[in-house]
Design a protein around this motif. Sequence first.
Motif, PDB file in Angstrom:
ATOM      1  N   ASP A 304       0.839  -1.129   0.185  1.00 15.06           N
ATOM      2  CA  ASP A 304       0.139   0.117   0.004  1.00 15.06           C
ATOM      3  C   ASP A 304       0.828   1.305  -0.025  1.00 15.06           C
ATOM      4  O   ASP A 304       0.392   2.327  -0.385  1.00 15.06           O
ATOM      5  CB  ASP A 304      -0.807   0.239   1.179  1.00 15.06           C
ATOM      6  N   THR A 305       2.112   1.094   0.650  1.00 11.67           N
ATOM      7  CA  THR A 305       3.097   2.410   0.823  1.00 11.67           C
ATOM      8  C   THR A 305       4.373   2.055   0.546  1.00 11.67           C
ATOM      9  O   THR A 305       4.599   0.646   0.525  1.00 11.67           O
ATOM     10  CB  THR A 305       2.884   3.074   2.059  1.00 11.67           C
ATOM     11  N   THR A 306       5.193   2.959   0.203  1.00  9.54           N
ATOM     12  CA  THR A 306       6.445   2.505   0.136  1.00  9.54           C
ATOM     13  C   THR A 306       7.263   3.132   1.431  1.00  9.54           C
ATOM     14  O   THR A 306       8.593   2.699   1.319  1.00  9.54           O
ATOM     15  CB  THR A 306       7.344   3.429  -1.175  1.00  9.54           C
ATOM     16  N   ALA A 307       6.630   3.564   2.192  1.00  9.56           N
ATOM     17  CA  ALA A 307       7.473   4.153   3.292  1.00  9.56           C
ATOM     18  C   ALA A 307       7.596   3.277   4.469  1.00  9.56           C
ATOM     19  O   ALA A 307       6.770   2.203   4.865  1.00  9.56           O
ATOM     20  CB  ALA A 307       6.626   5.284   3.881  1.00  9.56           C
ATOM     21  N   GLY A 308       8.580   3.353   5.280  1.00 11.10           N
ATOM     22  CA  GLY A 308       8.709   2.560   6.589  1.00 11.10           C
ATOM     23  C   GLY A 308       9.376   0.947   6.243  1.00 11.10           C
ATOM     24  O   GLY A 308       9.135   0.642   5.300  1.00 11.10           O
ATOM     25  N   TYR A 309       9.213   0.507   7.276  1.00 12.47           N
ATOM     26  CA  TYR A 309       9.714  -0.898   7.474  1.00 12.47           C
ATOM     27  C   TYR A 309       8.540  -1.795   8.021  1.00 12.47           C
ATOM     28  O   TYR A 309       7.912  -1.550   8.923  1.00 12.47           O
ATOM     29  CB  TYR A 309      10.846  -1.414   8.392  1.00 12.47           C
ATOM     30  N   ALA A 310       8.276  -3.113   7.219  1.00 11.42           N
ATOM     31  CA  ALA A 310       7.025  -3.695   7.686  1.00 11.42           C
ATOM     32  C   ALA A 310       7.557  -5.124   7.300  1.00 11.42           C
ATOM     33  O   ALA A 310       8.005  -5.427   6.113  1.00 11.42           O
ATOM     34  CB  ALA A 310       5.772  -3.420   7.399  1.00 11.42           C
ATOM     35  N   GLU A 311       6.910  -6.154   8.038  1.00 14.66           N
ATOM     36  CA  GLU A 311       7.139  -7.394   7.337  1.00 14.66           C
ATOM     37  C   GLU A 311       5.845  -8.271   7.912  1.00 14.66           C
ATOM     38  O   GLU A 311       5.044  -8.125   8.892  1.00 14.66           O
ATOM     39  CB  GLU A 311       8.531  -8.222   8.202  1.00 14.66           C
ATOM     40  N   VAL A 312       5.668  -9.491   7.276  1.00 13.29           N
ATOM     41  CA  VAL A 312       4.460 -10.394   7.480  1.00 13.29           C
ATOM     42  C   VAL A 312       5.335 -11.872   7.410  1.00 13.29           C
ATOM     43  O   VAL A 312       6.058 -12.094   6.254  1.00 13.29           O
ATOM     44  CB  VAL A 312       3.557 -10.399   6.129  1.00 13.29           C
ATOM     45  N   HIS A 313       4.908 -12.435   8.212  1.00 16.36           N
ATOM     46  CA  HIS A 313       5.446 -14.039   8.262  1.00 16.36           C
ATOM     47  C   HIS A 313       4.525 -14.917   7.545  1.00 16.36           C
ATOM     48  O   HIS A 313       3.173 -15.028   7.881  1.00 16.36           O
ATOM     49  CB  HIS A 313       5.584 -14.292   9.848  1.00 16.36           C
ATOM     50  N   LEU A 314       4.898 -15.484   6.520  1.00 18.28           N
ATOM     51  CA  LEU A 314       4.200 -16.406   5.648  1.00 18.28           C
ATOM     52  C   LEU A 314       4.365 -17.729   5.900  1.00 18.28           C
ATOM     53  O   LEU A 314       5.311 -18.354   6.757  1.00 18.28           O
ATOM     54  CB  LEU A 314       4.762 -16.093   4.157  1.00 18.28           C
ATOM     55  N   PRO A 315       3.663 -18.777   5.438  1.00 19.39           N
ATOM     56  CA  PRO A 315       3.745 -20.091   5.588  1.00 19.39           C
ATOM     57  C   PRO A 315       5.333 -20.708   5.254  1.00 19.39           C
ATOM     58  O   PRO A 315       5.834 -20.056   4.403  1.00 19.39           O
ATOM     59  CB  PRO A 315       2.705 -20.847   4.856  1.00 19.39           C
ATOM     60  N   GLU A 316       5.701 -21.958   5.877  1.00 19.08           N
ATOM     61  CA  GLU A 316       6.910 -22.512   5.525  1.00 19.08           C
ATOM     62  C   GLU A 316       8.040 -21.570   5.579  1.00 19.08           C
ATOM     63  O   GLU A 316       8.783 -21.900   4.714  1.00 19.08           O
ATOM     64  CB  GLU A 316       6.776 -23.088   3.955  1.00 19.08           C
ATOM     65  N   GLU A 317       8.113 -20.936   6.614  1.00 15.52           N
ATOM     66  CA  GLU A 317       9.359 -20.199   6.939  1.00 15.52           C
ATOM     67  C   GLU A 317       9.938 -18.986   6.119  1.00 15.52           C
ATOM     68  O   GLU A 317      10.770 -18.677   5.930  1.00 15.52           O
ATOM     69  CB  GLU A 317      10.447 -21.102   7.328  1.00 15.52           C
ATOM     70  N   PHE A 318       8.905 -18.487   5.213  1.00 13.81           N
ATOM     71  CA  PHE A 318       9.007 -17.442   4.333  1.00 13.81           C
ATOM     72  C   PHE A 318       8.664 -16.147   5.120  1.00 13.81           C
ATOM     73  O   PHE A 318       7.776 -16.213   5.952  1.00 13.81           O
ATOM     74  CB  PHE A 318       8.379 -17.328   2.920  1.00 13.81           C
TER      75      PHE A 318
END
Length: 468
Positions: A304-318
Amino acid sequence: MSFELRVKSLIEEKQLIQQDDHLLIAVSGGVDSMALLHYFVQTKDKWGIKVEAIHVDHMLRGEASAEDRAFVQRYCDNHEIYLHAKAIPIPEIMALENGNTQLICRRERYQYFKEVMQKINASKLVTAHHADDQLESVLMALTKNATINSMQGIRPQRFFAGKSLIRPFITVTKSEIREYLLRQGLDYREDASNFKDTYVRNRFRHHVVPLLEAENPRVTEQVTHFTEQLQEDDAYLMTLAEDVFSRTVKKLDENTYSMEIEAFQLVPLALQRRLILILLNYLYKDSNTIQSYALLASILKLCDTTAGYAEVHLPEEFLAVRRYGKLSIQKKEPLEGQTSPEKKIISTANGWTTLTNGERLCVVKLPDLSSELLTDTAQLFYFNASKLKLPLYVRTRKEGDRMLLKGMDQPKRLSRLFIDEKIPLNERNSWPLLISPSDEVVAVIGVRMGMFFSNTPQPNDDTVLIVD
């Protein structure tokens, strides 16, 4: 249009059958599959095809199951059709696995179908899915996981066991099928479990579908048109998305992908969704994971945006990470003490190597080839070890992979080969490839063999690859 003409029209329009095809028809003994078998018994000479039948007794209904098999056998004997039949002890398997009955039945049934297809070298498996099944599938998808993929329902043709699975009845209704069979003066078996509300599909069939048909008696036909249009539209949009994907997403290594979020945002939302779907197909094999709406939405949200740092934990250790205007998807670092799996090496010293898809490979010198190594399903591919040096190894595809085929001056891109061979998108990135010591793709196991291999030994061939 008559029943026969509608089926013929679909076969011709979708090119489901070609002359000299060898069909293996799945027959339970019920009205749908008996009509399917009889249709091809009556028309096999017109199509110029060979027909065999296959039946599975799941051993869930005691004597009734055995009578189903005997009923199908009598029909096949009367019409000179060879029947492959097997009793599979599903109750015993369920006791060991404690799993879902329908899923276990389907897994075991299709495994037997695959074995017989390979044994007799059938070109196509044929099943009796029809328009009512299509309606029920769409309704079930709508209430469970209403994604673009799931709402497309059952396709007339799909890849199966290195060949094809076709559904020539997918546009005709069950009542039309029953009327056709009765006009032919033929009987069928009724499975008592079809009347129970134990299974989700039966509950839709018994309670939801009748309400819709009361509102519109042609609802099945309407849903058939809807799924056809959706499949056609999605195929076109996926073609556009794959082109954009090649220009927008960079593959850094086997488990790492990156793209500029600003470039992604310039793409229409309909293609954004499909770009992510293509990416998920690279990461995962399980179709439920790939089609997860929550997974799709979480990755879209990161962009949604290019600003800042964010992360999402996905299945199978991605892990999906937004950082400095880029989206990166990568495998998490292994914990201390863990190592990545080694390459599977294929050489004359290693014996049999089992791949993740269940296929087995073995390389032997031609003088050492013996009957002990061969099964009914084994395929032999001969080559000259001075031209294709050992050891070979197995890996999945990388960006830009190509393979040189016999009769071609230039190597063919695997991405194009997978499309031409109708390999499902969610299986392409986990498909086992046979690789030379120079990292050249020499075979797509179970699909196409490269220029080094021959089905019969050539004068200078000294080595054989066995695929089982």
